[in-house]
Scaffold this motif. Structure first.
Motif, PDB file in Angstrom:
ATOM      1  N   VAL A  41      33.306  52.803  -0.680  1.00  0.00           N
ATOM      2  CA  VAL A  41      33.066  51.695  -1.601  1.00  0.00           C
ATOM      3  C   VAL A  41      33.326  52.207  -3.009  1.00  0.00           C
ATOM      4  O   VAL A  41      32.897  53.297  -3.376  1.00  0.00           O
ATOM      5  N   GLU A  42      34.045  51.419  -3.780  1.00  0.00           N
ATOM      6  CA  GLU A  42      34.381  51.779  -5.153  1.00  0.00           C
ATOM      7  C   GLU A  42      33.950  50.661  -6.097  1.00  0.00           C
ATOM      8  O   GLU A  42      33.540  49.586  -5.654  1.00  0.00           O
ATOM      9  N   ALA A  43      34.076  50.913  -7.363  1.00  0.00           N
ATOM     10  CA  ALA A  43      33.800  49.870  -8.357  1.00  0.00           C
ATOM     11  C   ALA A  43      34.871  48.791  -8.259  1.00  0.00           C
ATOM     12  O   ALA A  43      36.041  49.093  -8.018  1.00  0.00           O
ATOM     13  N   PRO A  44      34.486  47.538  -8.431  1.00  0.00           N
ATOM     14  CA  PRO A  44      35.492  46.474  -8.467  1.00  0.00           C
ATOM     15  C   PRO A  44      36.453  46.695  -9.639  1.00  0.00           C
ATOM     16  O   PRO A  44      36.076  47.273 -10.662  1.00  0.00           O
ATOM     17  N   THR A  45      37.679  46.234  -9.475  1.00  0.00           N
ATOM     18  CA  THR A  45      38.664  46.283 -10.550  1.00  0.00           C
ATOM     19  C   THR A  45      38.746  44.891 -11.161  1.00  0.00           C
ATOM     20  O   THR A  45      38.951  43.906 -10.447  1.00  0.00           O
ATOM     21  N   VAL A  46      38.560  44.816 -12.472  1.00  0.00           N
ATOM     22  CA  VAL A  46      38.500  43.535 -13.179  1.00  0.00           C
ATOM     23  C   VAL A  46      39.427  43.586 -14.383  1.00  0.00           C
ATOM     24  O   VAL A  46      39.527  44.613 -15.059  1.00  0.00           O
ATOM     25  N   SER A  47      40.108  42.482 -14.653  1.00  0.00           N
ATOM     26  CA  SER A  47      40.958  42.368 -15.842  1.00  0.00           C
ATOM     27  C   SER A  47      40.345  41.372 -16.818  1.00  0.00           C
ATOM     28  O   SER A  47      39.976  40.266 -16.425  1.00  0.00           O
ATOM     29  N   THR A  48      40.224  41.784 -18.068  1.00  0.00           N
ATOM     30  CA  THR A  48      39.853  40.876 -19.149  1.00  0.00           C
ATOM     31  C   THR A  48      41.164  40.274 -19.634  1.00  0.00           C
ATOM     32  O   THR A  48      42.047  41.008 -20.079  1.00  0.00           O
ATOM     33  N   LEU A  49      41.323  38.961 -19.541  1.00  0.00           N
ATOM     34  CA  LEU A  49      42.633  38.372 -19.809  1.00  0.00           C
ATOM     35  C   LEU A  49      42.789  37.793 -21.209  1.00  0.00           C
ATOM     36  O   LEU A  49      43.506  38.355 -22.024  1.00  0.00           O
ATOM     37  N   THR A  50      42.147  36.660 -21.488  1.00  0.00           N
ATOM     38  CA  THR A  50      42.413  35.989 -22.762  1.00  0.00           C
ATOM     39  C   THR A  50      41.149  35.402 -23.363  1.00  0.00           C
ATOM     40  O   THR A  50      40.161  35.164 -22.675  1.00  0.00           O
ATOM     41  N   VAL A  51      41.230  35.172 -24.665  1.00  0.00           N
ATOM     42  CA  VAL A  51      40.253  34.358 -25.379  1.00  0.00           C
ATOM     43  C   VAL A  51      41.056  33.208 -25.982  1.00  0.00           C
ATOM     44  O   VAL A  51      42.143  33.414 -26.536  1.00  0.00           O
ATOM     45  N   SER A  52      40.542  31.990 -25.839  1.00  0.00           N
ATOM     46  CA  SER A  52      41.267  30.815 -26.336  1.00  0.00           C
ATOM     47  C   SER A  52      40.262  29.801 -26.879  1.00  0.00           C
ATOM     48  O   SER A  52      39.052  29.998 -26.796  1.00  0.00           O
ATOM     49  N   ASN A  53      40.784  28.711 -27.420  1.00  0.00           N
ATOM     50  CA  ASN A  53      39.947  27.631 -27.960  1.00  0.00           C
ATOM     51  C   ASN A  53      38.894  28.168 -28.936  1.00  0.00           C
ATOM     52  O   ASN A  53      37.733  27.748 -28.909  1.00  0.00           O
ATOM     53  N   ILE A  54      39.301  29.084 -29.802  1.00  0.00           N
ATOM     54  CA  ILE A  54      38.369  29.686 -30.762  1.00  0.00           C
ATOM     55  C   ILE A  54      38.026  28.672 -31.846  1.00  0.00           C
ATOM     56  O   ILE A  54      38.908  28.071 -32.457  1.00  0.00           O
ATOM     57  N   THR A  55      36.722  28.469 -32.055  1.00  0.00           N
ATOM     58  CA  THR A  55      36.228  27.549 -33.079  1.00  0.00           C
ATOM     59  C   THR A  55      35.249  28.307 -33.983  1.00  0.00           C
ATOM     60  O   THR A  55      35.089  29.524 -33.851  1.00  0.00           O
ATOM     61  N   ASP A  68      37.750  43.960  -4.961  1.00  0.00           N
ATOM     62  CA  ASP A  68      36.285  43.942  -4.830  1.00  0.00           C
ATOM     63  C   ASP A  68      35.674  45.322  -4.593  1.00  0.00           C
ATOM     64  O   ASP A  68      34.459  45.458  -4.509  1.00  0.00           O
ATOM     65  N   GLY A  69      36.508  46.352  -4.463  1.00  0.00           N
ATOM     66  CA  GLY A  69      35.995  47.706  -4.279  1.00  0.00           C
ATOM     67  C   GLY A  69      35.494  47.995  -2.871  1.00  0.00           C
ATOM     68  O   GLY A  69      34.883  49.019  -2.622  1.00  0.00           O
ATOM     69  N   GLY A  70      35.740  47.094  -1.934  1.00  0.00           N
ATOM     70  CA  GLY A  70      35.332  47.330  -0.562  1.00  0.00           C
ATOM     71  C   GLY A  70      34.046  46.641  -0.146  1.00  0.00           C
ATOM     72  O   GLY A  70      33.596  46.801   0.987  1.00  0.00           O
ATOM     73  N   MET A  71      33.441  45.887  -1.045  1.00  0.00           N
ATOM     74  CA  MET A  71      32.199  45.167  -0.744  1.00  0.00           C
ATOM     75  C   MET A  71      32.314  43.748  -1.297  1.00  0.00           C
ATOM     76  O   MET A  71      33.131  43.473  -2.167  1.00  0.00           O
ATOM     77  N   THR A  72      31.451  42.881  -0.836  1.00  0.00           N
ATOM     78  CA  THR A  72      31.411  41.511  -1.336  1.00  0.00           C
ATOM     79  C   THR A  72      30.877  41.491  -2.772  1.00  0.00           C
ATOM     80  O   THR A  72      29.887  42.150  -3.079  1.00  0.00           O
ATOM     81  N   ILE A  73      31.534  40.741  -3.618  1.00  0.00           N
ATOM     82  CA  ILE A  73      31.088  40.603  -5.012  1.00  0.00           C
ATOM     83  C   ILE A  73      29.808  39.764  -5.035  1.00  0.00           C
ATOM     84  O   ILE A  73      29.744  38.700  -4.416  1.00  0.00           O
ATOM     85  N   ILE A  74      28.787  40.274  -5.733  1.00  0.00           N
ATOM     86  CA  ILE A  74      27.516  39.551  -5.817  1.00  0.00           C
ATOM     87  C   ILE A  74      27.319  38.875  -7.173  1.00  0.00           C
ATOM     88  O   ILE A  74      26.512  37.963  -7.293  1.00  0.00           O
ATOM     89  N   GLU A  75      28.039  39.333  -8.201  1.00  0.00           N
ATOM     90  CA  GLU A  75      28.005  38.640  -9.492  1.00  0.00           C
ATOM     91  C   GLU A  75      29.215  39.042 -10.311  1.00  0.00           C
ATOM     92  O   GLU A  75      29.767  40.129 -10.144  1.00  0.00           O
ATOM     93  N   LYS A  76      29.632  38.128 -11.170  1.00  0.00           N
ATOM     94  CA  LYS A  76      30.723  38.418 -12.098  1.00  0.00           C
ATOM     95  C   LYS A  76      30.568  37.529 -13.318  1.00  0.00           C
ATOM     96  O   LYS A  76      29.831  36.547 -13.296  1.00  0.00           O
ATOM     97  N   GLY A  77      31.250  37.930 -14.375  1.00  0.00           N
ATOM     98  CA  GLY A  77      31.150  37.174 -15.613  1.00  0.00           C
ATOM     99  C   GLY A  77      31.716  37.942 -16.771  1.00  0.00           C
ATOM    100  O   GLY A  77      32.683  38.693 -16.615  1.00  0.00           O
ATOM    101  N   PHE A 117      33.532  41.376 -16.135  1.00  0.00           N
ATOM    102  CA  PHE A 117      32.922  42.356 -15.242  1.00  0.00           C
ATOM    103  C   PHE A 117      32.686  41.733 -13.877  1.00  0.00           C
ATOM    104  O   PHE A 117      32.674  40.514 -13.719  1.00  0.00           O
ATOM    105  N   ALA A 118      32.508  42.601 -12.871  1.00  0.00           N
ATOM    106  CA  ALA A 118      32.132  42.172 -11.517  1.00  0.00           C
ATOM    107  C   ALA A 118      31.282  43.270 -10.899  1.00  0.00           C
ATOM    108  O   ALA A 118      31.463  44.457 -11.187  1.00  0.00           O
TER     109      ALA A 118
END
Length: 135
Positions: A41-55, A68-77, A117-118
């Motif tokens: 089992v490893e850390a999930p790999t996550v990409s931070t993509l874009t920021v848009s609609n900036i106000t 997912d690193g070999g396990m089910t993802i339990i939270e992300k954000g 993150f995930a």
């Protein structure tokens, strides 16, 4: 039986190293003959993509779960804040690989950053920290 393999399996099952264990029992009259396949089992790999609609009060953030690193993802954000040490977490549904969220309680004309993150219950993976400024 290979005693080293039996010892390794015993250690893994006690939680010293996280593994997903799959036991394949071949059709045999000998109940002690089986193969054990272990996937680390490893850390999930996550990409931070874009920021848009900036106000003046917020923005929309996009990320993607690559692995997912070999396990089910339990939270992300996202981690969002003025710097990496002082940020808040925004959780999103875990049902898709791509994910977004909008935040509308930020200060205007202020520098912020965010990272996707995930978490798979064992490890947390985090994407690149991207900075932006509200209007």
């Amino acid at each position: 039986a290979d005693l080293n393999m039996e010892y390794d399996v015993c250690v893994e099952k006690r939680g010293y190293m996280p593994f997903n264990n799959t036991i394949d029992v071949p059709p045999s009259n000998d109940p002690f003959v089986f193969d054990v396949y272990m996937t680390p089992v490893e850390a999930p790999t996550v990409s931070t993509l874009t920021v848009s609609n900036i106000t003046t009060k917020g923005a929309t953030f996009t990320g993607r779960l690559e692995n997912d690193g070999g396990m089910t993802i339990i939270e992300k954000g996202f981690y969002i804040g003025r710097d990496r040490k002082n940020c808040f977490r925004v959780l999103v549904p875990i049902d898709s690989k791509s994910f977004t969220c909008s935040v509308n309680n930020m200060d205007g004309n202020t520098q912020y950053g965010f990272a996707a993150f995930a978490n798979n219950g064992i490890y947390e993976g985090e994407g690149e920290w991207i900075t932006f400024a509200t209007k």
